[in-house]
Scaffold this motif. Sequence first.
Motif, PDB file in Angstrom:
ATOM      1  N   GLN A 124      38.783 -95.506 -31.439  1.00 36.28           N
ATOM      2  CA  GLN A 124      39.970 -94.675 -31.620  1.00 36.28           C
ATOM      3  C   GLN A 124      40.293 -94.023 -30.275  1.00 36.28           C
ATOM      4  N   ARG A 125      41.459 -94.242 -29.806  1.00 32.98           N
ATOM      5  CA  ARG A 125      41.848 -93.713 -28.498  1.00 32.98           C
ATOM      6  C   ARG A 125      42.583 -92.385 -28.655  1.00 32.98           C
ATOM      7  N   ILE A 126      41.844 -91.393 -29.151  1.00 31.40           N
ATOM      8  CA  ILE A 126      42.381 -90.038 -29.253  1.00 31.40           C
ATOM      9  C   ILE A 126      41.386 -89.098 -28.575  1.00 31.40           C
ATOM     10  N   PRO A 127      41.864 -88.015 -28.018  1.00 30.78           N
ATOM     11  CA  PRO A 127      40.967 -87.080 -27.332  1.00 30.78           C
ATOM     12  C   PRO A 127      40.018 -86.379 -28.309  1.00 30.78           C
ATOM     13  N   ILE A 128      38.892 -85.923 -27.797  1.00 29.41           N
ATOM     14  CA  ILE A 128      37.888 -85.275 -28.635  1.00 29.41           C
ATOM     15  C   ILE A 128      38.418 -83.974 -29.215  1.00 29.41           C
ATOM     16  N   TRP A 129      39.264 -83.268 -28.494  1.00 30.59           N
ATOM     17  CA  TRP A 129      39.801 -82.017 -29.034  1.00 30.59           C
ATOM     18  C   TRP A 129      40.640 -82.279 -30.278  1.00 30.59           C
ATOM     19  N   LEU A 130      41.326 -83.417 -30.303  1.00 26.95           N
ATOM     20  CA  LEU A 130      42.125 -83.767 -31.465  1.00 26.95           C
ATOM     21  C   LEU A 130      41.225 -84.138 -32.648  1.00 26.95           C
ATOM     22  N   THR A 131      40.096 -84.774 -32.366  1.00 28.51           N
ATOM     23  CA  THR A 131      39.114 -85.068 -33.410  1.00 28.51           C
ATOM     24  C   THR A 131      38.561 -83.785 -34.008  1.00 28.51           C
ATOM     25  N   ILE A 132      38.312 -82.790 -33.168  1.00 29.81           N
ATOM     26  CA  ILE A 132      37.801 -81.500 -33.642  1.00 29.81           C
ATOM     27  C   ILE A 132      38.842 -80.803 -34.519  1.00 29.81           C
ATOM     28  N   VAL A 133      40.086 -80.818 -34.095  1.00 28.42           N
ATOM     29  CA  VAL A 133      41.151 -80.194 -34.886  1.00 28.42           C
ATOM     30  C   VAL A 133      41.279 -80.886 -36.240  1.00 28.42           C
ATOM     31  N   ILE A 134      41.243 -82.213 -36.234  1.00 30.11           N
ATOM     32  CA  ILE A 134      41.316 -82.964 -37.486  1.00 30.11           C
ATOM     33  C   ILE A 134      40.123 -82.620 -38.378  1.00 30.11           C
ATOM     34  N   GLY A 135      38.944 -82.493 -37.781  1.00 30.45           N
ATOM     35  CA  GLY A 135      37.752 -82.144 -38.547  1.00 30.45           C
ATOM     36  C   GLY A 135      37.834 -80.770 -39.177  1.00 30.45           C
ATOM     37  N   VAL A 136      38.339 -79.792 -38.431  1.00 26.87           N
ATOM     38  CA  VAL A 136      38.482 -78.430 -38.969  1.00 26.87           C
ATOM     39  C   VAL A 136      39.476 -78.419 -40.122  1.00 26.87           C
ATOM     40  N   VAL A 137      40.605 -79.084 -39.939  1.00 26.99           N
ATOM     41  CA  VAL A 137      41.627 -79.133 -40.995  1.00 26.99           C
ATOM     42  C   VAL A 137      41.090 -79.878 -42.220  1.00 26.99           C
ATOM     43  N   ALA A 138      40.391 -80.991 -41.995  1.00 28.81           N
ATOM     44  CA  ALA A 138      39.817 -81.752 -43.110  1.00 28.81           C
ATOM     45  C   ALA A 138      38.770 -80.934 -43.853  1.00 28.81           C
ATOM     46  N   ILE A 194      33.941 -67.920 -37.363  1.00 30.72           N
ATOM     47  CA  ILE A 194      34.784 -68.798 -36.553  1.00 30.72           C
ATOM     48  C   ILE A 194      33.923 -69.863 -35.868  1.00 30.72           C
ATOM     49  N   ILE A 195      32.795 -69.441 -35.306  1.00 32.92           N
ATOM     50  CA  ILE A 195      31.911 -70.387 -34.620  1.00 32.92           C
ATOM     51  C   ILE A 195      31.342 -71.409 -35.601  1.00 32.92           C
ATOM     52  N   SER A 196      30.899 -70.952 -36.771  1.00 35.27           N
ATOM     53  CA  SER A 196      30.361 -71.900 -37.740  1.00 35.27           C
ATOM     54  C   SER A 196      31.457 -72.829 -38.256  1.00 35.27           C
ATOM     55  N   GLY A 197      32.671 -72.333 -38.397  1.00 35.27           N
ATOM     56  CA  GLY A 197      33.794 -73.181 -38.801  1.00 35.27           C
ATOM     57  C   GLY A 197      34.082 -74.266 -37.771  1.00 35.27           C
ATOM     58  N   LEU A 198      34.008 -73.909 -36.492  1.00 36.36           N
ATOM     59  CA  LEU A 198      34.218 -74.897 -35.430  1.00 36.36           C
ATOM     60  C   LEU A 198      33.106 -75.939 -35.412  1.00 36.36           C
ATOM     61  N   ILE A 199      31.870 -75.496 -35.600  1.00 36.68           N
ATOM     62  CA  ILE A 199      30.748 -76.440 -35.607  1.00 36.68           C
ATOM     63  C   ILE A 199      30.866 -77.404 -36.781  1.00 36.68           C
ATOM     64  N   ILE A 200      31.192 -76.875 -37.943  1.00 35.92           N
ATOM     65  CA  ILE A 200      31.380 -77.738 -39.116  1.00 35.92           C
ATOM     66  C   ILE A 200      32.555 -78.687 -38.893  1.00 35.92           C
ATOM     67  N   ILE A 210      33.592 -79.864 -36.027  1.00 36.10           N
ATOM     68  CA  ILE A 210      33.154 -80.890 -35.081  1.00 36.10           C
ATOM     69  C   ILE A 210      32.357 -81.965 -35.814  1.00 36.10           C
ATOM     70  N   VAL A 211      31.417 -81.531 -36.648  1.00 38.03           N
ATOM     71  CA  VAL A 211      30.584 -82.486 -37.377  1.00 38.03           C
ATOM     72  C   VAL A 211      31.426 -83.339 -38.319  1.00 38.03           C
ATOM     73  N   ILE A 212      32.313 -82.713 -39.068  1.00 35.95           N
ATOM     74  CA  ILE A 212      33.174 -83.449 -40.004  1.00 35.95           C
ATOM     75  C   ILE A 212      34.087 -84.414 -39.246  1.00 35.95           C
ATOM     76  N   GLY A 213      34.652 -83.970 -38.129  1.00 38.04           N
ATOM     77  CA  GLY A 213      35.521 -84.840 -37.333  1.00 38.04           C
ATOM     78  C   GLY A 213      34.784 -86.037 -36.771  1.00 38.04           C
ATOM     79  N   VAL A 214      33.584 -85.810 -36.257  1.00 43.16           N
ATOM     80  CA  VAL A 214      32.793 -86.912 -35.702  1.00 43.16           C
ATOM     81  C   VAL A 214      32.371 -87.882 -36.810  1.00 43.16           C
ATOM     82  N   LEU A 215      31.959 -87.360 -37.957  1.00 44.20           N
ATOM     83  CA  LEU A 215      31.608 -88.238 -39.076  1.00 44.20           C
ATOM     84  C   LEU A 215      32.812 -89.053 -39.538  1.00 44.20           C
ATOM     85  N   GLY A 216      33.963 -88.406 -39.603  1.00 44.11           N
ATOM     86  CA  GLY A 216      35.181 -89.125 -39.971  1.00 44.11           C
ATOM     87  C   GLY A 216      35.532 -90.203 -38.970  1.00 44.11           C
TER      88      GLY A 216
END
Length: 89
Positions: free
Chosen positions: A28-42, A6-12, A14-20
């Motif tokens: 982009q005026r969206i909160p960081i938590w939403l970027t993390i969720v988008i990154g995990v789903v992506a 779970i922790i490694s999935g969240l870290i990945i 975060i990285v994917i969301g930030v790169l995206g």
Amino acid sequence: MEVTGIISGLIIGIVIGVLGRLVIPGRQRIPIWLTIVIGVVAALIGTAIAAALGVADTRGVDWVELGIQVALAALGVSLTAGLYGRRRD
């Protein structure tokens, strides 16, 4: 699923969301938590697509899989920023 998975999935995610988010020009005026969720789903969807294409398990770094994940995250951030911005105005 173990805690380390779970922790490694969240870290990945975060990285994917930030790169995206970095791929898309402008702010982009969206909160960081939403970027993390988008990154995990992506990351999850990108891994599934890479597995379906047969490029998920290669020697070394899976650049194709990473590219698919970042492209999906960029698409998700772009769509979400557009919808989130309209909702807030």
